[in-house]
Design a protein around this motif. Structure first.
Motif, PDB file in Angstrom:
ATOM      1  N   ALA A 174       0.834  -1.206   0.000  1.00 44.43           N
ATOM      2  CA  ALA A 174       0.000   0.000   0.000  1.00 44.43           C
ATOM      3  C   ALA A 174       0.868   1.254   0.000  1.00 44.43           C
ATOM      4  CB  ALA A 174      -0.925  -0.005   1.209  1.00 44.43           C
ATOM      5  N   VAL A 175       1.883   1.265   0.838  1.00 46.01           N
ATOM      6  CA  VAL A 175       2.755   2.442   0.899  1.00 46.01           C
ATOM      7  C   VAL A 175       3.500   2.610  -0.411  1.00 46.01           C
ATOM      8  CG1 VAL A 175       4.779   3.430   2.050  1.00 46.01           C
ATOM      9  CG2 VAL A 175       2.976   2.359   3.403  1.00 46.01           C
ATOM     10  N   SER A 176       3.941   1.516  -1.005  1.00 50.35           N
ATOM     11  CA  SER A 176       4.654   1.599  -2.276  1.00 50.35           C
ATOM     12  C   SER A 176       3.757   2.168  -3.375  1.00 50.35           C
ATOM     13  CB  SER A 176       5.156   0.208  -2.665  1.00 50.35           C
ATOM     14  OG  SER A 176       5.760   0.223  -3.929  1.00 50.35           O
ATOM     15  N   SER A 177       2.508   1.705  -3.440  1.00 46.00           N
ATOM     16  CA  SER A 177       1.573   2.211  -4.466  1.00 46.00           C
ATOM     17  C   SER A 177       1.286   3.693  -4.245  1.00 46.00           C
ATOM     18  CB  SER A 177       0.271   1.410  -4.417  1.00 46.00           C
ATOM     19  OG  SER A 177       0.522   0.042  -4.685  1.00 46.00           O
ATOM     20  N   HIS A 178       1.096   4.093  -2.998  1.00 45.09           N
ATOM     21  CA  HIS A 178       0.797   5.490  -2.707  1.00 45.09           C
ATOM     22  C   HIS A 178       1.980   6.399  -3.046  1.00 45.09           C
ATOM     23  CE1 HIS A 178       0.484   9.060  -0.021  1.00 45.09           C
ATOM     24  NE2 HIS A 178      -0.777   9.050  -0.496  1.00 45.09           N
ATOM     25  N   CYS A 179       3.203   5.908  -2.765  1.00 44.70           N
ATOM     26  CA  CYS A 179       4.384   6.720  -3.067  1.00 44.70           C
ATOM     27  C   CYS A 179       4.551   6.902  -4.571  1.00 44.70           C
ATOM     28  CB  CYS A 179       5.630   6.079  -2.467  1.00 44.70           C
ATOM     29  SG  CYS A 179       5.691   6.156  -0.662  1.00 44.70           S
ATOM     30  N   ARG A 180       4.170   5.898  -5.367  1.00 44.60           N
ATOM     31  CA  ARG A 180       4.280   6.006  -6.821  1.00 44.60           C
ATOM     32  C   ARG A 180       3.337   7.068  -7.363  1.00 44.60           C
ATOM     33  NH1 ARG A 180       3.154   0.234  -9.082  1.00 44.60           N
ATOM     34  NH2 ARG A 180       3.053   1.470 -11.026  1.00 44.60           N
ATOM     35  N   ALA A 181       2.153   7.188  -6.734  1.00 41.90           N
ATOM     36  CA  ALA A 181       1.131   8.111  -7.261  1.00 41.90           C
ATOM     37  C   ALA A 181       1.123   9.460  -6.557  1.00 41.90           C
ATOM     38  CB  ALA A 181      -0.256   7.472  -7.129  1.00 41.90           C
ATOM     39  N   ALA A 203      -6.982   9.796   3.318  1.00 40.27           N
ATOM     40  CA  ALA A 203      -7.776   9.209   4.401  1.00 40.27           C
ATOM     41  C   ALA A 203      -7.377   7.750   4.634  1.00 40.27           C
ATOM     42  CB  ALA A 203      -9.268   9.324   4.066  1.00 40.27           C
ATOM     43  N   ILE A 204      -7.207   7.026   3.521  1.00 41.09           N
ATOM     44  CA  ILE A 204      -6.828   5.607   3.663  1.00 41.09           C
ATOM     45  C   ILE A 204      -5.445   5.483   4.310  1.00 41.09           C
ATOM     46  CG2 ILE A 204      -6.322   3.501   2.392  1.00 41.09           C
ATOM     47  CD1 ILE A 204      -8.388   4.448   0.283  1.00 41.09           C
ATOM     48  N   MET A 205      -4.491   6.302   3.850  1.00 38.11           N
ATOM     49  CA  MET A 205      -3.136   6.215   4.385  1.00 38.11           C
ATOM     50  C   MET A 205      -3.071   6.668   5.840  1.00 38.11           C
ATOM     51  SD  MET A 205      -1.696   4.800   1.971  1.00 38.11           S
ATOM     52  CE  MET A 205      -0.085   4.717   2.708  1.00 38.11           C
ATOM     53  N   GLU A 206      -4.013   7.565   6.238  1.00 34.00           N
ATOM     54  CA  GLU A 206      -4.058   7.957   7.652  1.00 34.00           C
ATOM     55  C   GLU A 206      -4.488   6.776   8.511  1.00 34.00           C
ATOM     56  OE1 GLU A 206      -3.508  10.190  10.931  1.00 34.00           O
ATOM     57  OE2 GLU A 206      -2.954  10.707   8.875  1.00 34.00           O
ATOM     58  N   ARG A 207      -5.490   6.034   8.001  1.00 36.63           N
ATOM     59  CA  ARG A 207      -5.907   4.830   8.740  1.00 36.63           C
ATOM     60  C   ARG A 207      -4.751   3.825   8.797  1.00 36.63           C
ATOM     61  NH1 ARG A 207     -10.407   4.343   5.337  1.00 36.63           N
ATOM     62  NH2 ARG A 207      -9.937   2.125   5.105  1.00 36.63           N
ATOM     63  N   LEU A 208      -4.032   3.696   7.689  1.00 33.28           N
ATOM     64  CA  LEU A 208      -2.896   2.768   7.666  1.00 33.28           C
ATOM     65  C   LEU A 208      -1.828   3.199   8.674  1.00 33.28           C
ATOM     66  CD1 LEU A 208      -1.307   1.143   4.573  1.00 33.28           C
ATOM     67  CD2 LEU A 208       0.188   2.319   6.163  1.00 33.28           C
ATOM     68  N   ALA A 209      -1.559   4.504   8.745  1.00 32.35           N
ATOM     69  CA  ALA A 209      -0.568   4.992   9.708  1.00 32.35           C
ATOM     70  C   ALA A 209      -1.013   4.715  11.138  1.00 32.35           C
ATOM     71  CB  ALA A 209      -0.330   6.490   9.494  1.00 32.35           C
ATOM     72  N   LEU A 232       8.024   2.014   7.033  1.00 32.08           N
ATOM     73  CA  LEU A 232       6.829   2.463   6.310  1.00 32.08           C
ATOM     74  C   LEU A 232       6.370   3.830   6.789  1.00 32.08           C
ATOM     75  CD1 LEU A 232       4.819  -0.892   6.179  1.00 32.08           C
ATOM     76  CD2 LEU A 232       6.141   0.179   4.348  1.00 32.08           C
ATOM     77  N   LEU A 233       6.444   4.058   8.115  1.00 40.42           N
ATOM     78  CA  LEU A 233       6.032   5.360   8.643  1.00 40.42           C
ATOM     79  C   LEU A 233       6.970   6.467   8.186  1.00 40.42           C
ATOM     80  CD1 LEU A 233       4.962   4.332  12.246  1.00 40.42           C
ATOM     81  CD2 LEU A 233       3.475   5.171  10.424  1.00 40.42           C
ATOM     82  N   LEU A 234       8.240   6.146   8.058  1.00 42.90           N
ATOM     83  CA  LEU A 234       9.178   7.142   7.529  1.00 42.90           C
ATOM     84  C   LEU A 234       8.844   7.484   6.087  1.00 42.90           C
ATOM     85  CD1 LEU A 234      12.601   5.914   8.997  1.00 42.90           C
ATOM     86  CD2 LEU A 234      11.391   8.021   9.561  1.00 42.90           C
ATOM     87  N   GLN A 235       8.423   6.502   5.314  1.00 43.36           N
ATOM     88  CA  GLN A 235       8.019   6.776   3.935  1.00 43.36           C
ATOM     89  C   GLN A 235       6.746   7.615   3.880  1.00 43.36           C
ATOM     90  OE1 GLN A 235       7.812   3.171   1.621  1.00 43.36           O
ATOM     91  NE2 GLN A 235       9.800   2.431   2.375  1.00 43.36           N
ATOM     92  N   LEU A 236       5.960   7.530   4.966  1.00 37.61           N
ATOM     93  CA  LEU A 236       4.733   8.330   5.041  1.00 37.61           C
ATOM     94  C   LEU A 236       4.982   9.694   5.674  1.00 37.61           C
ATOM     95  CD1 LEU A 236       2.184   5.559   6.116  1.00 37.61           C
ATOM     96  CD2 LEU A 236       2.496   6.568   3.850  1.00 37.61           C
ATOM     97  N   ASP A 237       6.266  10.072   5.786  1.00 39.52           N
ATOM     98  CA  ASP A 237       6.675  11.387   6.286  1.00 39.52           C
ATOM     99  C   ASP A 237       6.325  11.591   7.754  1.00 39.52           C
ATOM    100  OD1 ASP A 237       7.662  12.020   3.776  1.00 39.52           O
ATOM    101  OD2 ASP A 237       5.758  12.908   3.118  1.00 39.52           O
ATOM    102  N   GLU A 238       6.360  10.529   8.534  1.00 37.53           N
ATOM    103  CA  GLU A 238       6.203  10.675   9.976  1.00 37.53           C
ATOM    104  C   GLU A 238       7.474  11.312  10.548  1.00 37.53           C
ATOM    105  OE1 GLU A 238       3.810   9.816  12.286  1.00 37.53           O
ATOM    106  OE2 GLU A 238       2.380   9.455  10.660  1.00 37.53           O
TER     107      GLU A 238
END
Length: 759
Positions: A174-181, A203-209, A232-238
């Protein structure tokens, strides 16, 4: 011909040497070629033959012919040898050339075929390019449109794809797909359709985080899963600082659980339930492995944050200190000194696994602290083995004392061991125990043990630990504990049997002569001891052992002399020497003295050599009591039975003492039987003399002293190194008795001899 050959030979040799060393030719006039030079290019056989016929005799011609025949045969032989030696090379070269011809012909055919194929390919490629030239631009445009449509399809399907990954807990996908887009959505966020997709994805990535953060608070998350969550959280800019703290906090919880398990094992189970190897294995497989995984994950996740490295060092050192304290507690419970292999293997595994920490975290103090624990364990093991050796020695002495005190049974029963057997048994048991301990300690320096290559185990452990701390300390303990037997209070030497003193003196003497040198040489060879630091010299240890042996033997002489002296003192003090009856036999105490002296002589002879005696007089065994009829004694007795004394007998006696040789009663004895018996007899007779000087004698009391002294003289002379010493002391005893006698009437010598022989 000979003259011509001799004249041309030096020039030919010079030319050959010049060619060999590539020297420049000497500047000289060019010589005309000699047609008679057989080795020259312009050689003329007819001229040469005519010259020989003119200049040489028949014999010289025949000799020249023989010489030429030999040279021709020699050249033929050399030519044949050269051909034979190079024949195989010629054949091999011929085969190689033939094979090369075949290979080149085949290669030419292949090159022709390749050239034909390349030409066909070029022609075909040109035809395809010509056919597609008009449609190339249209195909490129359609391909670009297709790619764009696929990207748009991916973007429109992204929210559904993310929800599906969220349901399946495929967080990494999920994180990989989101980072691509993410970049595309951000770029076209001003368009309503892309804006909606971006909001749904956020919203989806917030739930994932939120689910990833929940894993931090979940105690069942492994270190590997934890590192994946952080990545993964680092990739989500935590925020990295917050993730760093949470990562270490969660890791600390897991590692403390491992430490609590080890502590519970120490608290709840006895050492015999779980051996130290199992304990170390559990600690390494759980705590150390998880710690290494945490370090590796932390460095991989926060590699670009050097300020966080100090935090990791503090974190690792703090937890490692708690682990090391548990390991030290478990090592201290290893009190047994039987099998050392489990402890060494456990320490080796402990040290080996800590090397991974040093590779992952070079600045950490964990490896050095672990090595110090291993070194301290080795030191404590040396102390335990020294204590075990000391206990073994004391127990062996107890067994020896019990064997010495065991009563001798009837002739049918097995006799107790003799002194030589006890000495051999004690010495061999000590030596074997030392060898056994050295074999156990040697496991610390085995080649397959990783920490054995450390400088401590190559140097200080071998020299200061094993040699000095174990072997030398044990030898000194034997000497010191043996000397303590000489410090017993009391006239009779306390509770220490005199024979034990004799046995220990011989043991220390044997240590001085051979055992110490053998043990230290064995230690140096087994442990490759290098004396970089000061060590105790073999000579110093041998001197200490000899000193202990000397002190024990001196004390043995003193104790045995005091035992006999006690009998003599009581026999003198308890008798009324003034009113005693006329002597008819030798007193029983004198017979006891002779018997005890004989027993001591046998006892000492079992452990020590005979020694050197001065030459005995031929009539020593049948010697008349001439010492009592000497000029000194005749003068001393003169006032009793001589009408007129020419001068004062006391004055003559004192003058005689001035010129008499002084006898040192308590002088050190030598390591032989004669010297030991001499010392005992000196102490006994000196005591007898001093007791006599304190008593007053009647006539029969003096005569009884004469009889007793003659009896002692008959037997004691054979035990001492110089019979004159016995004669002198007995002479002093009789003289002192006569001096203290109220009626000094000596007994006839013949009567004394009859009484002594009958007694």
């Amino acid at each position: 011909m000979e003259a011509e050959s001799g004249s041309s030979s030096p020039g030919r040799k010079r030319r050959l040497l010049r060619l060999y060393y590539s020297a420049a030719p000497e500047p000289q006039q060019e010589e005309q070629p000699d047609p008679c030079d057989i080795n020259g290019a312009q050689f003329d056989p007819e001229l040469y033959l005519n010259k020989l016929r003119k200049e040489c005799s028949l014999n010289e011609l025949m000799d020249q012919e023989s010489c030429m025949v030999r040279q021709i045969r020699s050249l033929d032989s050399d030519m044949q040898t050269l051909v034979y030696e190079n024949y195989n090379k010629f054949i091999s070269a011929t085969d190689t050339i033939r094979k090369m011809k075949n290979d080149f012909k085949k290669m030419e055919d292949e090159m022709d075929c390749l050239s034909t194929n390349m030409a066909a390919i070029t022609e075909f490629s040109a035809r395809i390019s010509g056919t597609l030239q008009d449609q190339h631009a249209q195909i490129t445009k359609l391909s670009g449109v297709h790619t764009l449509l696929r990207k748009l399809q991916f973007l429109f399907e992204l929210p559904a794809r993310l929800n599906k990954c969220l349901e399946l807990q495929a967080y990494a996908q999920a994180v990989s797909s989101h980072c691509r887009a993410r970049c595309v959505l951000q770029q076209y966020s001003h368009m309503p359709s892309f804006r909606g997709i971006q909001d749904d994805c956020h919203a989806i990535m917030e739930r994932l985080a939120q689910q990833l953060r929940q894993k931090f608070r979940d105690g069942g998350t492994s270190a590997k899963e934890l590192s994946e969550c952080v990545e993964l959280l680092l990739q989500l800019d935590e925020p990295a600082e917050e993730l760093c703290d949470k990562f270490l906090s969660h890791a600390q919880t897991r590692l403390e659980a491992d430490l609590q398990g080890l502590e519970a094992e120490l608290r709840d189970s006895a050492p015999i339930d779980t051996d130290i190897l199992e304990f170390i294995d559990r600690g390494c497989n759980e705590f150390v492995s998880n710690l290494c995984l945490v370090i590796a994950s932390y460095q991989e996740l926060f590699v670009n944050r050097p300020q966080e490295g100090e935090l990791l060092l503090v974190f690792v050192d703090t937890l490692a200190a708690r682990y090391f304290s548990l390991v030290e507690r478990r090592i201290q419970e290893e009190k047994g000194v039987g099998d050392n292999s489990l402890l060494v293997r456990a320490l080796d595994r402990f040290h080996r696994r800590l090397q991974a920490v040093s590779k992952l975290l070079p600045g950490s103090a964990v490896p050095s602290q672990g090595t110090e624990i291993v070194i301290q364990a080795a030191r404590e093991r040396i102390k335990q083995y020294l204590s075990a050796l000391q206990s073994f020695y004391l127990d062996s002495l107890t067994d020896v004392r019990q064997a010495l005190a065991a009563p001798r049974g009837p002739p049918g029963k097995e006799a107790p061991p003799s002194l030589p057997d006890l000495l051999t048994s004690l010495s061999n048991s000590i030596l074997n125990q030392i060898k056994s301990v050295l074999a156990s300690v040697h496991l610390f320096t085995a080649k397959d043990i990783t920490f054995s290559s450390k400088p401590y185990f190559k140097g200080e452990f071998c020299s200061q630990g094993v040699r000095e701390g174990l072997v030398v300390s044990f030898i000194k303990f034997i000497c010191q504990s043996s000397r303590q037997f000489c410090e017993s209070a009391g006239d009779r030497g306390g509770s220490t049997p005199p024979v034990l003193l004799l046995l220990l003196s011989r043991l220390c003497l044997d240590f001085e002569t051979s055992t110490i040198s053998y043990i230290l040489t064995l230690t140096d060879e087994q442990f490759l001891v290098q004396h970089h630091s000061p060590v105790t010299a073999v000579t110093a240890l041998c001197a200490e052992a000899r000193e202990a042996a000397q002190k024990l033997l001196n004390h043995y002489v003193k104790v045995q002399g005091l035992i006999i002296s006690q009998m003599l003192r009581k026999s003198v003090e308890t008798r009324d020497w003034v009113n005693t009856i006329e002597p008819r036999n030798v007193r029983a105490v004198m017979k006891r003295v002779v018997e005890d002296t004989t027993s001591i002589d046998v006892q000492v002879g079992l452990l020590y050599e005979e020694g050197v005696r001065k030459a005995h007089s031929s009539d020593s065994s049948k010697r008349t009591f001439s010492v009592y009829s000497s000029s000194r004694q005749q003068i001393r007795y003169a006032p009793s039975y001589t009408p007129s004394a020419p001068m004062d007998t006391n004055l003559l006696s004192n003058i005689h003492k001035l010129f008499s040789e002084r006898i040192d009663i308590f002088s050190p004895v030598e390591f032989n039987k004669v010297s030991v018996l001499t010392g005992i007899i000196k102490i006994s007779l000196k005591t007898f003399l001093e007791c006599v000087r304190l008593r007053t004698f009647g006539r029969y009391g003096l005569q009884q002293i004469q009889v007793d002294c003659h009896y002692l003289q008959m037997y004691l002379w054979r035990f001492v190194s110089d019979e004159n010493l016995v004669h002198f002391l007995l002479d002093e005893i009789v003289g002192s008795a006569a001096h203290r006698c109220l009626d000094p009437s000596p007994m006839e010598q013949s009567v004394i001899e009859v009484i002594c022989e009958r007694g």
